[in-house]
Scaffold this motif. Structure first.
Motif, mmCIF file in Angstrom:
data_model
loop_
_atom_site.group_PDB
_atom_site.id
_atom_site.type_symbol
_atom_site.label_atom_id
_atom_site.label_comp_id
_atom_site.label_asym_id
_atom_site.label_seq_id
_atom_site.Cartn_x
_atom_site.Cartn_y
_atom_site.Cartn_z
ATOM 1 N N ALA A 65 0.688 -1.319 -0.070
ATOM 2 C CA ALA A 65 0.056 0.088 -0.024
ATOM 3 C C ALA A 65 0.840 1.397 -0.098
ATOM 4 O O ALA A 65 0.285 2.232 -0.065
ATOM 5 C CB ALA A 65 -0.999 -0.230 1.212
ATOM 6 N N SER A 66 2.115 1.292 0.196
ATOM 7 C CA SER A 66 2.992 2.266 0.111
ATOM 8 C C SER A 66 2.563 3.016 -1.150
ATOM 9 O O SER A 66 2.742 2.577 -2.145
ATOM 10 C CB SER A 66 4.390 2.054 0.416
ATOM 11 O OG SER A 66 5.062 1.248 -0.964
ATOM 12 N N ASN A 67 2.397 4.459 -1.243
ATOM 13 C CA ASN A 67 2.045 5.281 -2.500
ATOM 14 C C ASN A 67 0.653 4.851 -2.927
ATOM 15 O O ASN A 67 0.335 5.206 -4.067
ATOM 16 C CB ASN A 67 3.212 5.248 -3.399
ATOM 17 C CG ASN A 67 4.386 5.811 -2.658
ATOM 18 O OD1 ASN A 67 4.438 6.722 -2.069
ATOM 19 N ND2 ASN A 67 5.466 4.916 -3.248
ATOM 20 N N LYS A 68 -0.126 4.108 -2.358
ATOM 21 C CA LYS A 68 -1.339 3.691 -2.733
ATOM 22 C C LYS A 68 -2.480 4.718 -2.406
ATOM 23 O O LYS A 68 -2.330 5.296 -1.569
ATOM 24 C CB LYS A 68 -1.966 2.248 -2.398
ATOM 25 C CG LYS A 68 -1.080 1.231 -2.990
ATOM 26 C CD LYS A 68 -1.369 0.886 -4.633
ATOM 27 C CE LYS A 68 -0.642 -0.123 -4.824
ATOM 28 N NZ LYS A 68 -0.081 -0.344 -6.315
ATOM 29 N N MET A 69 -3.544 5.153 -3.383
ATOM 30 C CA MET A 69 -4.531 6.019 -2.782
ATOM 31 C C MET A 69 -5.993 5.282 -3.079
ATOM 32 O O MET A 69 -6.175 4.149 -3.738
ATOM 33 C CB MET A 69 -4.485 7.043 -3.939
ATOM 34 C CG MET A 69 -3.198 7.922 -4.070
ATOM 35 S SD MET A 69 -2.875 8.961 -2.533
ATOM 36 C CE MET A 69 -3.983 10.270 -3.133
ATOM 37 N N VAL A 70 -6.994 5.578 -2.348
ATOM 38 C CA VAL A 70 -8.046 5.485 -2.317
ATOM 39 C C VAL A 70 -8.805 6.614 -2.358
ATOM 40 O O VAL A 70 -9.011 7.340 -1.702
ATOM 41 C CB VAL A 70 -8.823 4.715 -0.938
ATOM 42 C CG1 VAL A 70 -10.251 4.511 -1.279
ATOM 43 C CG2 VAL A 70 -7.956 3.356 -0.685
ATOM 44 N N GLY A 71 -9.175 6.864 -3.902
ATOM 45 C CA GLY A 71 -9.743 8.129 -4.329
ATOM 46 C C GLY A 71 -8.565 9.261 -4.369
ATOM 47 O O GLY A 71 -7.655 8.991 -4.833
ATOM 48 N N ASP A 72 -9.020 10.188 -3.434
ATOM 49 C CA ASP A 72 -7.700 11.265 -3.097
ATOM 50 C C ASP A 72 -7.103 10.849 -1.991
ATOM 51 O O ASP A 72 -6.477 11.888 -1.230
ATOM 52 C CB ASP A 72 -8.437 12.615 -3.433
ATOM 53 C CG ASP A 72 -9.255 12.769 -2.351
ATOM 54 O OD1 ASP A 72 -9.817 12.007 -1.529
ATOM 55 O OD2 ASP A 72 -9.665 14.106 -2.185
ATOM 56 N N ARG A 73 -7.449 9.669 -1.412
ATOM 57 C CA ARG A 73 -6.681 9.691 0.103
ATOM 58 C C ARG A 73 -5.583 8.788 0.094
ATOM 59 O O ARG A 73 -5.797 7.484 -0.314
ATOM 60 C CB ARG A 73 -7.910 9.169 0.908
ATOM 61 C CG ARG A 73 -8.993 9.991 1.120
ATOM 62 C CD ARG A 73 -10.437 9.420 1.667
ATOM 63 N NE ARG A 73 -10.155 9.075 3.112
ATOM 64 C CZ ARG A 73 -10.719 8.327 4.043
ATOM 65 N NH1 ARG A 73 -12.148 7.807 3.332
ATOM 66 N NH2 ARG A 73 -10.568 8.115 5.287
ATOM 67 N N ARG A 74 -4.704 9.152 0.561
ATOM 68 C CA ARG A 74 -3.412 8.075 0.760
ATOM 69 C C ARG A 74 -3.506 7.067 1.889
ATOM 70 O O ARG A 74 -4.074 7.544 2.791
ATOM 71 C CB ARG A 74 -2.247 8.924 0.973
ATOM 72 C CG ARG A 74 -0.968 8.126 1.158
ATOM 73 C CD ARG A 74 0.328 8.957 1.239
ATOM 74 N NE ARG A 74 0.602 9.765 0.361
ATOM 75 C CZ ARG A 74 0.672 9.346 -1.084
ATOM 76 N NH1 ARG A 74 0.821 8.183 -1.321
ATOM 77 N NH2 ARG A 74 0.915 10.561 -1.951
ATOM 78 N N VAL A 75 -3.378 5.769 1.387
ATOM 79 C CA VAL A 75 -3.382 4.845 2.390
ATOM 80 C C VAL A 75 -2.528 4.416 3.383
ATOM 81 O O VAL A 75 -1.228 4.838 3.162
ATOM 82 C CB VAL A 75 -3.342 3.478 1.545
ATOM 83 C CG1 VAL A 75 -3.746 2.172 2.563
ATOM 84 C CG2 VAL A 75 -4.557 3.320 0.536
ATOM 85 N N SER A 76 -2.990 4.423 4.666
ATOM 86 C CA SER A 76 -2.178 4.291 5.747
ATOM 87 C C SER A 76 -2.377 3.006 6.807
ATOM 88 O O SER A 76 -3.615 2.781 6.767
ATOM 89 C CB SER A 76 -2.478 5.597 6.663
ATOM 90 O OG SER A 76 -1.869 5.391 7.932
ATOM 91 N N ILE A 77 -1.467 2.346 7.131
ATOM 92 C CA ILE A 77 -1.758 1.113 7.803
ATOM 93 C C ILE A 77 -1.475 1.297 9.130
ATOM 94 O O ILE A 77 -0.307 1.809 9.659
ATOM 95 C CB ILE A 77 -0.938 0.011 7.243
ATOM 96 C CG1 ILE A 77 -0.932 -0.391 5.563
ATOM 97 C CG2 ILE A 77 -1.167 -1.191 7.753
ATOM 98 C CD1 ILE A 77 -2.277 -0.254 5.258
ATOM 99 N N ALA A 78 -2.517 0.979 10.129
ATOM 100 C CA ALA A 78 -2.148 0.890 11.689
ATOM 101 C C ALA A 78 -2.507 -0.643 12.018
ATOM 102 O O ALA A 78 -2.909 -1.295 11.452
ATOM 103 C CB ALA A 78 -3.435 1.654 12.242
ATOM 104 N N GLU A 79 -1.660 -0.734 13.197
ATOM 105 C CA GLU A 79 -1.800 -2.105 13.645
ATOM 106 C C GLU A 79 -2.288 -2.075 15.452
ATOM 107 O O GLU A 79 -1.942 -0.910 15.904
ATOM 108 C CB GLU A 79 -0.350 -2.839 13.689
ATOM 109 C CG GLU A 79 0.184 -3.393 12.436
ATOM 110 C CD GLU A 79 1.359 -4.138 12.959
ATOM 111 O OE1 GLU A 79 1.208 -5.164 13.381
ATOM 112 O OE2 GLU A 79 2.360 -3.556 12.657
ATOM 113 N N ALA A 80 -2.899 -2.968 15.907
ATOM 114 C CA ALA A 80 -3.490 -2.934 17.166
ATOM 115 C C ALA A 80 -3.483 -4.485 17.724
ATOM 116 O O ALA A 80 -3.417 -5.539 16.815
ATOM 117 C CB ALA A 80 -4.792 -2.322 17.217
#
Length: 167
Positions: A65-80
């Protein structure tokens, strides 16, 4: 010596298969994101996918997902580690070791526009919108229109055609 070599090969194959499964799940999650209608008011904000209890999947998602977009939103991955007290997320994936907490996660996210994805067949009955299904080593998914609708989201009709609709 031959037994040790055989055990090592089995272990490497299992780890490789697990890594491949995580890669396919990561690709699916990105397609779920791209085939869902997200609220207009979130445009421009990061698109957050939170992975609960699955380090391998989180790593694959970060790589893919690095440098991937969903529409105009940059994808960010969080962990829990636990599904409680999660920050604002667009997609929450609940890993295999946390499946028993699906009901609590769904209740905690009630009223939020979030797509909850489970890791095992049948979790739609506990409130997940989509769950992964592995049948004979092949990855597929179940999708529940009612659960997705309760979260205030809509997914593209083609997702219903690609997955197995459950009610």
């Amino acid at each position: 010596m031959k037994k040790i070599l055989f055990l090592c090969l089995v272990l490497v194959s299992a780890v490789s298969a697990q890594g491949q499964m995580a890669k396919f799940q990561a690709l699916y999650l990105l397609q779920f994101a791209k085939n869902t209608s997200w609220p207009q008011e979130d445009n421009g904000k990061p698109f957050v996918i939170t992975v609960v209890g699955d380090n391998a999947l989180a790593s694959e998602l970060r790589a893919i997902a690095s440098n991937k977009m969903v529409g105009d939103r940059r994808v960010s991955i969080a962990e829990a580690v636990q599904p409680s007290g999660l920050a604002k997320s667009d997609i929450i994936y609940l890993g295999e070791s946390k499946n028993s907490q699906m009901g609590a996660l769904v209740a905690a996210q009630s009223g939020n526009r979030v797509l909850i994805v489970g890791s095992r067949k049948g979790l739609c009955s506990s409130g997940a919108g989509i769950t992964f299904v592995t049948d004979g080593g092949k990855l597929n998914f179940e999708i529940c229109e009612a659960n997705i609708g309760r979260s205030g989201l809509k997914v593209a009709p083609r997702l219903y055609q690609l997955g197995t609709a459950v009610y």
